[in-house]
Structure formats: C-alpha cells, structure tokens
Design an enzyme around this catalytic site. Structure first.
Site, PDB file in Angstrom:
ATOM      1  CE  LYS A  53      -3.714  -2.530   1.894  1.00  0.00           C
ATOM      2  NZ  LYS A  53      -4.295  -2.962   3.397  1.00  0.00           N
ATOM      3  CD  GLN A  97      -3.138  -4.627   6.351  1.00  0.00           C
ATOM      4  OE1 GLN A  97      -3.241  -3.692   5.539  1.00  0.00           O
ATOM      5  NE2 GLN A  97      -4.109  -5.692   5.982  1.00  0.00           N
ATOM      6  CG  ASP A 120      -9.735  -0.512   4.513  1.00  0.00           C
ATOM      7  OD1 ASP A 120      -9.478  -0.654   3.586  1.00  0.00           O
ATOM      8  OD2 ASP A 120      -9.239  -0.938   5.498  1.00  0.00           O
TER       9      ASP A 120
END
Ligand code: NDP
Length: 284
Positions: A53, A97, A120
C-alpha cells in the site's frame, strides 16, 4: 481455454492515471493527497500488505504515513492515534491494517475513524450508505472486482451473478455492487447445499471463500467470468486462490489468476479512495 484477466495491468492503468492527476495537483502547488496506514504488531502477511500500500502511494506520487505500533499497544493508545489522524488536516485517508491483536476490539477501532477518512469503506456509515445507494467509500476489494469484470468489456446488466462468501468486506458488498449494476445476484455460503448447482448458473462467478480449490471446473458455467478473490497459502508456501485454476480455465470465458488478479486491484482502489477523500476535502 479462457482469457486471463490481468489484474496487474488493470491496476497499473488506474495507478498511472492517478499519477497524472497527482502530478497536476503538485504542479498547482496544492497539498498532496495523503494516506495514513496504521499497523499493529509483526504479522508477516499484514506487513507485506502494508508495504504494498505504501509502495503504491509512492508510485502515484501521493504522500503516505506509516504508523507502526507494537503488538501490545493498548486499545486506548490506538484510538488516540486514530483521533490524532482524524483531526489532522494533512491526512485524507486512514487505514488500520486488519487483523488486530485479540485484546483490541476491531469494531471499536473501525468506528473510531471519521467516515470522511475511512478509505477502506468499513465504517458503519459508509456501509449503510453503500446499501442505501448513497455516496460513500466503496470497499477496495469489491470495487476492484467490478473494475476487473468491466475490463472484459462484457455487460453486467441482466447477467446471473453468484458470489460465494458473505463476509462484510468482500461477499456482501460485491453482491450489492453487482445488484446496483442490474445483475441478478445470488449469495452462496458454507450452508448452501449443492454449491455446484448454484455456481453453474453463474455468468459471473465471484469466489471469496478462503479455501483453496473450493471451485472446480465442473462448477463453472461455460464462458463465465470467474473472479477468484481467495488468497490461500499452500503447504510449500505458494499463494493459490479459491478456484482450481487448471480445471476452471478450461471452461470459463475469463478468469483471474492468483496472484496477479484481485490483489493488485484492492491496492489500486485504495489509492482511488484516498484521492476521492482528498477531492472531497479540497472541495469543502
Ligand atoms: P471470511 O472468512 O470472512 O468469509 C468466507 C466466506 O466463505 C463465509 O461467508 C463462509 O460462509 C464462506 N465459506 C466458507 N467455506 C465455504 C464452503 N465450503 N462453501 C461455500 N462457502 C464457504 O473471508 P473473507 O471474505 O474475508 O475473505 C475470503 C478470501 O478472500 C480469503 O482467502 C481472503 O484472504 C481473501 N481476500 C483477498 C483480498 C484481496 O485483496 N485479494 C481482500 C480480502 C480478502 P459462512 O458465512 O457460512 O461461514
């Protein structure tokens, strides 16, 4: 033999387009989009995803911040870190994460990110807005799956779509996105009897199960578009999908490989969401 849907190529195109947009922002002397990624602990898979990422953010030219917290960080300290990023006008997107260590309540952490920075798309406000058909951050993996299906040039409208898996992060949102595009959608799961009879109906088959080879060639409709979301590690350390590629690729019209299919798209769509967050903040 089916055509392989090249997730690496499609994701590269998305990132290249973003790179141009970000270069233009830079040329205008404006603040660049910035993604903040929080990682807790040393899980090797999580570390590798986070590296991907940050690398993608660097590729597009956007700013990124990596916040590494120890495995034993308290939930309160993590929530405080998120509160700081929520209030930070230099940060557009915040990603924590997953999975988190057991002593931390994931829902509380997701809920703590302001929806405007929840790139997200996991915050309940974004989930609700997705299901209400309102503007929201669309979760990255489902968004990437739609890009891959569209890259075939086939229309989604009117097709029979079967999604195997009903998780909040993949199965359910991708089913909604397919429904929004006028597919007739079935969601199958571990209690679905005779899974093959259901999947053989699918013009578009999305496998998001997490079990290697759960979909075999005899479960695929000839000519179908097969999207393999699964990431499973074999005994010898290789990555493999939920679809038995050898047999399914004999029957499908299009098929994604693992790796190199959905995975790179998830990251590219995270970049798209971060850019959208920046645009929304800049328009205010
Ligand atoms: P979950 O474990 O949350 O969900 C799995 C789903 O599969 C559940 O709905 C479960 O049913 C269903 N299922 C399990 N076994 C069977 C079976 N034998 N037949 C039919 N359905 C079954 O997984 P996720 O959705 O989080 O992830 C799925 C896979 O996708 C994983 O391999 C994950 O690593 C991968 N993934 C890949 C991403 C990428 O970027 N490429 C991103 C996110 C995930 P039930 O609800 O009944 O238990």
């Amino acid at each position: 033999m089916s055509t392989i849907i090249d997730g690496k190529a499609v994701s590269l195109q998305i990132k290249e387009e973003l790179k141009e947009k970000i270069a233009a922002i830079k040329a205008e002397g404006k603040r660049l989009p910035c993604l903040a990624v929080i990682i807790v602990g040393d899980n090797p898979a999580s570390r590798s995803y986070v590296r991907g990422k940050i690398k993608a953010a660097e590729f597009t030219g956007m700013d990124s911040r990596l916040i590494e917290l120890p495995e034993d960080v308290s939930e309160a300290a993590l929530l405080e870190t998120i509160a700081g990023l929520n209030a930070d006008a230099g940060v557009d997107g915040i990603l924590v994460q997953l999975p988190l260590p057991r002593h931390i309540d994931e829902s509380r952490v997701i809920d703590a990110i302001v929806p405007e920075k929840d790139v997200d798309g996991f915050h309940p406000v974004n989930v609700a807005n997705l299901w209400l058909g309102r503007k929201c951050f669309v979760p990255c993996t489902p968004q990437g799956i739609i890009h891959l299906i569209e890259s075939t040039g086939e229309r989604i409208e009117g097709k029979r779509a079967v999604v195997v898996g009903r998780s909040n992060i993949v199965g359910k949102p991708v089913a909604k996105l397919l429904l929004d595009r006028n597919a007739t959608v079935t969601i199958a799961h571990s209690r679905t009897p005779d899974l093959g009879a259901v999947t053989r109906e699918a013009d578009i088959l999305v496998a998001a199960v997490g079990r290697a080879g759960v979909i075999t060639g005899d479960m695929v409709k000839p000519g179908a578009i097969v999207i393999d979301v699964g990431i499973n590690r074999t005994a010898d350390g290789h990555l493999t999908g939920d679809v038995d590629f050898a047999s399914a690729s004999e029957v499908a019209g299009w098929i994604t490989p693992v790796p190199g299919g959905v995975g790179p798209m998830t990251i590219a769509c995270l970049m798209l969401n971060t850019y959208s967050a920046w645009c929304a903040i800049s328009e205010r």
